[in-house]
Design a protein around this motif. Structure first.
Motif, mmCIF file in Angstrom:
data_model
loop_
_atom_site.group_PDB
_atom_site.id
_atom_site.type_symbol
_atom_site.label_atom_id
_atom_site.label_comp_id
_atom_site.label_asym_id
_atom_site.label_seq_id
_atom_site.Cartn_x
_atom_site.Cartn_y
_atom_site.Cartn_z
ATOM 1 N N GLN A 103 0.891 -1.352 -0.077
ATOM 2 C CA GLN A 103 -0.105 -0.016 -0.223
ATOM 3 C C GLN A 103 0.931 1.263 -0.201
ATOM 4 O OE1 GLN A 103 -2.555 -0.616 3.545
ATOM 5 N NE2 GLN A 103 -3.726 -2.144 2.761
ATOM 6 N N ARG A 104 2.266 1.030 -0.092
ATOM 7 C CA ARG A 104 3.137 2.489 0.040
ATOM 8 C C ARG A 104 3.865 2.478 -1.287
ATOM 9 N NH1 ARG A 104 5.621 3.171 5.899
ATOM 10 N NH2 ARG A 104 3.686 3.293 6.868
ATOM 11 N N SER A 105 4.355 3.698 -1.533
ATOM 12 C CA SER A 105 5.223 3.871 -2.464
ATOM 13 C C SER A 105 6.719 3.731 -2.226
ATOM 14 C CB SER A 105 4.959 5.288 -3.285
ATOM 15 O OG SER A 105 5.251 6.277 -1.943
ATOM 16 N N SER A 106 6.985 4.018 -0.920
ATOM 17 C CA SER A 106 8.334 3.952 -0.167
ATOM 18 C C SER A 106 8.288 2.599 0.292
ATOM 19 C CB SER A 106 8.557 4.851 0.719
ATOM 20 O OG SER A 106 9.559 4.225 1.564
ATOM 21 N N LYS A 107 9.264 1.640 -0.095
ATOM 22 C CA LYS A 107 9.435 0.256 0.065
ATOM 23 C C LYS A 107 10.665 0.176 1.083
ATOM 24 C CE LYS A 107 6.417 -1.163 -2.897
ATOM 25 N NZ LYS A 107 5.097 -1.399 -2.664
ATOM 26 N N ASP A 108 10.973 1.228 1.825
ATOM 27 C CA ASP A 108 12.299 1.191 2.776
ATOM 28 C C ASP A 108 11.852 0.443 3.934
ATOM 29 O OD1 ASP A 108 13.674 2.482 0.666
ATOM 30 O OD2 ASP A 108 13.605 4.369 1.569
ATOM 31 N N VAL A 109 12.630 -0.178 4.600
ATOM 32 C CA VAL A 109 12.272 -0.963 5.868
ATOM 33 C C VAL A 109 13.700 -0.623 6.825
ATOM 34 C CG1 VAL A 109 11.791 -2.866 7.239
ATOM 35 C CG2 VAL A 109 10.893 -2.565 5.072
ATOM 36 N N LEU A 110 13.552 -0.447 8.118
ATOM 37 C CA LEU A 110 14.848 -0.131 8.940
ATOM 38 C C LEU A 110 14.844 -1.231 9.855
ATOM 39 C CD1 LEU A 110 14.593 3.507 9.540
ATOM 40 C CD2 LEU A 110 15.867 2.178 7.886
ATOM 41 N N VAL A 111 15.863 -1.797 10.241
ATOM 42 C CA VAL A 111 16.202 -2.893 11.122
ATOM 43 C C VAL A 111 17.083 -2.662 12.270
ATOM 44 C CG1 VAL A 111 17.198 -5.236 11.448
ATOM 45 C CG2 VAL A 111 15.955 -4.636 9.372
ATOM 46 N N ARG A 112 16.451 -2.649 13.460
ATOM 47 C CA ARG A 112 17.362 -2.562 14.684
ATOM 48 C C ARG A 112 17.536 -3.855 15.339
ATOM 49 N NH1 ARG A 112 13.947 1.289 18.727
ATOM 50 N NH2 ARG A 112 14.224 -0.635 19.741
ATOM 51 N N GLY A 113 18.641 -4.235 15.478
ATOM 52 C CA GLY A 113 19.210 -5.402 15.903
ATOM 53 C C GLY A 113 20.076 -5.464 16.967
ATOM 54 N N ASP A 114 19.550 -6.040 18.142
ATOM 55 C CA ASP A 114 20.458 -5.931 19.477
ATOM 56 C C ASP A 114 22.039 -6.562 18.837
ATOM 57 O OD1 ASP A 114 19.948 -6.103 22.569
ATOM 58 O OD2 ASP A 114 21.645 -7.259 21.967
ATOM 59 N N GLN A 115 22.851 -5.984 19.515
ATOM 60 C CA GLN A 115 24.245 -6.425 19.329
ATOM 61 C C GLN A 115 24.483 -7.873 19.797
ATOM 62 O OE1 GLN A 115 27.327 -3.716 20.862
ATOM 63 N NE2 GLN A 115 26.628 -3.921 22.940
ATOM 64 N N HIS A 116 23.889 -8.333 20.721
ATOM 65 C CA HIS A 116 24.137 -9.653 21.297
ATOM 66 C C HIS A 116 23.324 -10.671 20.360
ATOM 67 C CE1 HIS A 116 26.452 -7.843 24.225
ATOM 68 N NE2 HIS A 116 25.413 -7.087 24.458
ATOM 69 N N VAL A 117 22.645 -10.147 19.641
ATOM 70 C CA VAL A 117 21.718 -11.207 18.850
ATOM 71 C C VAL A 117 22.586 -12.127 17.692
ATOM 72 C CG1 VAL A 117 20.877 -9.725 16.877
ATOM 73 C CG2 VAL A 117 19.431 -11.685 17.808
ATOM 74 N N GLU A 118 22.281 -13.338 17.404
ATOM 75 C CA GLU A 118 23.162 -14.121 16.554
ATOM 76 C C GLU A 118 22.797 -13.325 15.136
ATOM 77 O OE1 GLU A 118 22.280 -18.161 16.200
ATOM 78 O OE2 GLU A 118 22.535 -18.312 18.480
ATOM 79 N N TYR A 119 24.239 -13.329 14.358
ATOM 80 C CA TYR A 119 24.359 -12.631 13.189
ATOM 81 C C TYR A 119 23.273 -13.247 12.185
ATOM 82 C CZ TYR A 119 26.305 -11.419 8.508
ATOM 83 O OH TYR A 119 26.709 -11.018 7.284
ATOM 84 N N GLY A 120 22.895 -14.873 12.048
ATOM 85 C CA GLY A 120 22.156 -15.413 11.430
ATOM 86 C C GLY A 120 20.725 -14.904 11.462
ATOM 87 N N THR A 121 20.469 -14.541 12.761
ATOM 88 C CA THR A 121 19.066 -13.979 12.906
ATOM 89 C C THR A 121 18.609 -12.735 12.251
ATOM 90 O OG1 THR A 121 19.138 -15.054 15.131
ATOM 91 C CG2 THR A 121 17.298 -13.458 14.786
ATOM 92 N N VAL A 122 19.602 -11.844 12.117
ATOM 93 C CA VAL A 122 19.455 -10.796 11.352
ATOM 94 C C VAL A 122 19.442 -10.844 9.765
ATOM 95 C CG1 VAL A 122 20.264 -8.253 10.890
ATOM 96 C CG2 VAL A 122 20.398 -9.275 13.350
ATOM 97 N N VAL A 123 20.149 -11.804 9.456
ATOM 98 C CA VAL A 123 20.212 -12.141 8.032
ATOM 99 C C VAL A 123 19.020 -12.663 7.527
ATOM 100 C CG1 VAL A 123 21.399 -13.212 6.188
ATOM 101 C CG2 VAL A 123 22.788 -12.288 8.026
ATOM 102 N N ARG A 124 18.530 -13.648 8.285
ATOM 103 C CA ARG A 124 17.156 -14.265 8.018
ATOM 104 C C ARG A 124 16.079 -13.135 7.933
ATOM 105 N NH1 ARG A 124 19.443 -18.703 11.073
ATOM 106 N NH2 ARG A 124 18.381 -17.784 13.168
ATOM 107 N N LEU A 125 16.141 -12.328 8.753
ATOM 108 C CA LEU A 125 15.245 -11.429 8.930
ATOM 109 C C LEU A 125 15.355 -10.520 7.634
ATOM 110 C CD1 LEU A 125 12.952 -9.331 10.121
ATOM 111 C CD2 LEU A 125 14.970 -8.029 11.351
ATOM 112 N N MET A 126 16.472 -9.987 7.260
ATOM 113 C CA MET A 126 16.642 -9.252 5.873
ATOM 114 C C MET A 126 16.153 -9.857 4.768
ATOM 115 S SD MET A 126 20.210 -7.141 7.101
ATOM 116 C CE MET A 126 20.289 -6.242 5.385
ATOM 117 N N SER A 127 16.481 -11.247 4.817
ATOM 118 C CA SER A 127 16.084 -11.856 3.563
ATOM 119 C C SER A 127 14.479 -12.091 3.481
ATOM 120 C CB SER A 127 16.608 -13.302 3.717
ATOM 121 O OG SER A 127 16.058 -14.260 2.636
#
Length: 151
Positions: A103-127
């Motif tokens: 429903q939006r023209s802008s398709k931008d999303v921002l991610v706030r990831g805790d520095q102690h969370v596993e790298y793979g969790t943030v990568v799966r989220l971005m995917s």
């Protein structure tokens, strides 16, 4: 019969005014209660952001940003403007983001990831965000304490 020692009966007019003093007192008490509790009502997810020096993103003012937070336990939260969500599964998050981005023209999303969370969790989220239709996924960080300039 008035002269037999009885006082004449005088009828008082009913009072047509409302005493507003108790209402004012109640209103002031409620005002104090709301003033004390309002700062406690702000909601958010406690995320310990990694620190790095980077240039700020120029956000569009007319559209509220979609911010996806990942806390230290790997739970996902979606925030749009000042409205936050309860923890949600990654598949549910993907569906919600896809509905909003359609429903939006802008398709931008921002991610706030805790520095102690596993790298793979943030990568799966971005995917998943890219699969939901996000054309740009940005990462939110804090400025390192040594680089902060007060001015």
């Amino acid at each position: 019969m008035k002269g037999m020692g009885m006082m004449p009966v005088t009828r008082r007019k009913p009072m047509a005014e409302i005493n507003v003093v108790p209402y004012i007192d109640v209103m002031l008490v409620l005002l104090v209660i709301f003033m004390v509790t309002a700062p406690m009502m702000t909601q958010g997810v406690k995320v310990d952001l990694p620190e790095t020096s980077s240039d700020p993103i120029q956000a569009q003012k007319e559209v509220e940003s979609i911010i996806i937070s990942v806390d230290a336990n790997g739970a996902y939260f979606m925030e749009i403007g000042d409205r936050g969500s309860d923890p949600m599964a990654l598949s549910e998050l993907r569906e919600q983001v896809a509905k909003i981005l359609s429903q939006r023209s802008s398709k931008d999303v921002l991610v706030r990831g805790d520095q102690h969370v596993e790298y793979g969790t943030v990568v799966r989220l971005m995917s998943e965000l890219q699969a939901a239709g996000a054309s740009s996924v940005g990462l939110i960080t804090d400025v390192p304490t040594g680089d902060r300039q007060d001015g």
